[in-house]
Write a protein that holds these residues in place. Structure first.
Motif, mmCIF file in Angstrom:
data_model
loop_
_atom_site.group_PDB
_atom_site.id
_atom_site.type_symbol
_atom_site.label_atom_id
_atom_site.label_comp_id
_atom_site.label_asym_id
_atom_site.label_seq_id
_atom_site.Cartn_x
_atom_site.Cartn_y
_atom_site.Cartn_z
ATOM 1 N N LEU A 59 0.822 -1.209 0.000
ATOM 2 C CA LEU A 59 0.000 0.000 0.000
ATOM 3 C C LEU A 59 0.849 1.250 0.000
ATOM 4 O O LEU A 59 0.481 2.261 -0.587
ATOM 5 N N THR A 60 1.994 1.188 0.687
ATOM 6 C CA THR A 60 2.911 2.324 0.684
ATOM 7 C C THR A 60 4.301 1.880 1.096
ATOM 8 O O THR A 60 4.457 0.966 1.903
ATOM 9 N N GLU A 61 5.310 2.520 0.528
ATOM 10 C CA GLU A 61 6.707 2.390 0.936
ATOM 11 C C GLU A 61 7.254 3.801 1.074
ATOM 12 O O GLU A 61 7.251 4.560 0.097
ATOM 13 N N ASN A 62 7.694 4.170 2.252
ATOM 14 C CA ASN A 62 8.110 5.538 2.518
ATOM 15 C C ASN A 62 9.622 5.624 2.702
ATOM 16 O O ASN A 62 10.194 4.912 3.537
ATOM 17 N N ASP A 63 10.251 6.487 1.910
ATOM 18 C CA ASP A 63 11.686 6.714 2.067
ATOM 19 C C ASP A 63 11.973 7.507 3.339
ATOM 20 O O ASP A 63 12.998 7.301 3.997
ATOM 21 N N SER B 255 -1.983 8.222 7.558
ATOM 22 C CA SER B 255 -3.163 7.361 7.482
ATOM 23 C C SER B 255 -3.090 6.525 6.213
ATOM 24 O O SER B 255 -2.473 6.929 5.219
ATOM 25 N N ILE B 256 -3.733 5.372 6.259
ATOM 26 C CA ILE B 256 -3.757 4.474 5.103
ATOM 27 C C ILE B 256 -5.101 3.768 5.083
ATOM 28 O O ILE B 256 -5.672 3.470 6.135
ATOM 29 N N PHE B 257 -5.607 3.528 3.890
ATOM 30 C CA PHE B 257 -6.901 2.860 3.709
ATOM 31 C C PHE B 257 -6.691 1.602 2.883
ATOM 32 O O PHE B 257 -5.902 1.588 1.936
ATOM 33 N N SER B 258 -7.387 0.535 3.246
ATOM 34 C CA SER B 258 -7.290 -0.719 2.510
ATOM 35 C C SER B 258 -8.692 -1.254 2.220
ATOM 36 O O SER B 258 -9.472 -1.519 3.148
ATOM 37 N N THR B 259 -9.015 -1.401 0.960
ATOM 38 C CA THR B 259 -10.343 -1.861 0.552
ATOM 39 C C THR B 259 -10.551 -3.326 0.927
ATOM 40 O O THR B 259 -9.675 -4.164 0.717
ATOM 41 N N ASN B 260 -11.714 -3.633 1.487
ATOM 42 C CA ASN B 260 -12.076 -5.042 1.695
ATOM 43 C C ASN B 260 -13.514 -5.353 1.276
ATOM 44 O O ASN B 260 -13.979 -6.483 1.428
ATOM 45 N N TYR B 261 -14.217 -4.346 0.757
ATOM 46 C CA TYR B 261 -15.594 -4.582 0.287
ATOM 47 C C TYR B 261 -15.854 -3.615 -0.863
ATOM 48 O O TYR B 261 -16.111 -2.430 -0.652
ATOM 49 N N LYS B 262 -15.782 -4.135 -2.088
ATOM 50 C CA LYS B 262 -15.989 -3.294 -3.272
ATOM 51 C C LYS B 262 -16.841 -4.071 -4.264
ATOM 52 O O LYS B 262 -16.354 -4.939 -4.992
ATOM 53 N N THR C 296 1.428 -3.113 4.072
ATOM 54 C CA THR C 296 0.941 -4.063 3.069
ATOM 55 C C THR C 296 -0.484 -4.494 3.380
ATOM 56 O O THR C 296 -0.915 -4.486 4.540
ATOM 57 N N ARG C 297 -1.191 -4.836 2.317
ATOM 58 C CA ARG C 297 -2.521 -5.448 2.441
ATOM 59 C C ARG C 297 -2.359 -6.945 2.230
ATOM 60 O O ARG C 297 -1.898 -7.386 1.184
ATOM 61 N N ASN C 298 -2.743 -7.732 3.224
ATOM 62 C CA ASN C 298 -2.633 -9.181 3.153
ATOM 63 C C ASN C 298 -4.031 -9.786 3.068
ATOM 64 O O ASN C 298 -4.855 -9.592 3.968
ATOM 65 N N ALA C 299 -4.307 -10.501 1.986
ATOM 66 C CA ALA C 299 -5.654 -11.017 1.735
ATOM 67 C C ALA C 299 -5.928 -12.290 2.522
ATOM 68 O O ALA C 299 -5.051 -13.154 2.655
ATOM 69 N N TYR C 300 -7.132 -12.392 3.035
ATOM 70 C CA TYR C 300 -7.631 -13.653 3.575
ATOM 71 C C TYR C 300 -8.256 -14.442 2.418
ATOM 72 O O TYR C 300 -8.676 -13.854 1.411
ATOM 73 N N PHE D 8 -6.100 -8.160 6.186
ATOM 74 C CA PHE D 8 -5.499 -7.450 7.309
ATOM 75 C C PHE D 8 -4.339 -6.628 6.770
ATOM 76 O O PHE D 8 -3.736 -6.970 5.749
ATOM 77 N N THR D 9 -4.041 -5.518 7.428
ATOM 78 C CA THR D 9 -2.927 -4.668 7.002
ATOM 79 C C THR D 9 -1.776 -4.817 7.981
ATOM 80 O O THR D 9 -1.983 -4.969 9.191
#
Length: 355
Positions: A43-47, A140-147, A178-182, A199-200
């Protein structure tokens, strides 16, 4: 009379043919555009990320129920009849949630579930943006789980378009998230209309050289098949044990949709009526030196078969934390809001890293 019956049969046959074609086309369309996340997505990698010097932190975990499941609501999935609140009630629930989060700015890490970005059930409010504006200087970070473009149930008042997920906020900037899928809990075509659970994993380097790993999870509900639940949890188990073996500090919070091991209410349960969940967390999920952090003096979830009445609706504990052996538990407490604006209560955690 024969002519009338013959025409009636033709009309019925053609109606069935057209309905079948429309339904097949709808399923084909949904299948083509179905949200298909990868097993692991960055989802993101920050230097430029934070190096954490502190050793004591506070977290708050809350399923906000998309600002649609406050005390006046029941819900058709739980045996009620409600689908979504009135626009006025949704606005009230969202304002209550925003005010609570905005007035609790001392928390280091926020773990939120059921945050909508643009859903019919929440009147297309961008809840992620609204909440993020409260703490604009934080990460902040958002991860979709219902679309899903259209959820066709209940038939008389469909849920329609849904776009929601998990949200994590912190005072610190992580190195990676990271977004890890179930795994999917249903077969085609049912899976087209259900959540893509996940889960993130957020990693924050510390001054000691190890990472602080914060995991936000939302596990499956309405799943009583033990094999499917074991498959889902095994992915999370492998992740947390791998991170701990690598020398990192691990904290998992979220809506687990099952009671923690050995959970029993204490005292009068703050006046609530307790019911155990149909499924319970396996006490052998992780080695016994790990700690399940929960507060058993008040519930975190209420059943939605009817609008909420204190002491009448059945309640339980679905929201809590899991911490690795190198993290010391200082305090965990349910903030009992009496389910005013969500069918879940927030849960506060304070911990110290064992240097």
């Amino acid at each position: 009379m024969k002519f009338f019956i013959k025409n009636l049969i033709k009309i019925i046959v053609w109606a069935l043919i057209i309905s079948t074609i429309v339904f097949a086309g709808f399923i084909a369309y949904i299948s083509i555009i179905d949200y298909k996340p990868k097993p692991i997505e960055i989802l993101t990698e920050n230097d430029e990320y934070s190096i954490i010097e502190a050793d004591t932190f506070s977290l708050l975990n809350w399923n906000i129920g998309y600002a649609g499941l406050g005390k006046e609501m029941d819900f058709f999935y739980d045996g009620g009849k409600g689908v979504r609140p009135t626009k006025e009630l949704h606005k009230k629930y969202l304002n209550d949630i925003v005010n609570f989060i905005g007035n609790t700015d001392s928390v280091d890490f926020w773990l939120l579930q059921e945050v909508d970005k643009a859903s019919k059930r929440s009147y297309y409010s961008d809840e992620e943006e609204i909440i993020n504006e409260l703490h604009s200087k934080n990460f902040s970070i958002f991860s979709t789980n219902y679309k899903v473009p259209f959820v066709p149930i209940p038939v008389n008042k469909p849920l329609g378009y849904v776009d929601g997920g998990l949200m994590m906020m912190s005072h610190y900037i992580p190195k990676t998230v990271t977004r890890n899928a179930y795994p999917l809990i249903a077969n085609w075509p049912q899976k087209l209309f259900l959540l893509d659970r996940c889960f993130t994993v957020s990693k924050y380097p510390t001054s000691g050289g190890n990472d602080l790993v914060i995991i936000n999870t939302h596990n499956s509900a309405y799943v009583y098949d033990s094999v499917k639940r074991v498959q889902e949890l095994s992915i999370l188990r492998e992740t947390v044990l791998t991170e701990y073996i690598a020398g990192n500090y691990v904290i998992v919070g979220g809506d687990w949709n099952q009671n923690p091991p050995g959970y029993e209410p204490e005292g009068n349960y703050n006046g609530h009526k307790f019911i155990p969940s149909k499924v319970k967390m396996n006490p052998d999920f992780v080695p016994h030196d790990w700690k399940w952090a929960y507060d058993n003096t008040a519930p975190t979830n209420r059943k939605n078969y009817a609008p909420f009445k204190h002491g009448v609706n059945k309640t339980t504990c679905l929201d809590y934390y899991l911490i690795s052996p190198n993290v010391e538990l200082l305090n965990v407490s349910v903030i009992d809001l009496l389910f005013e604006s969500s069918d879940h209560n927030p849960v506060y955690l304070k911990v110290r890293l064992k240097r």
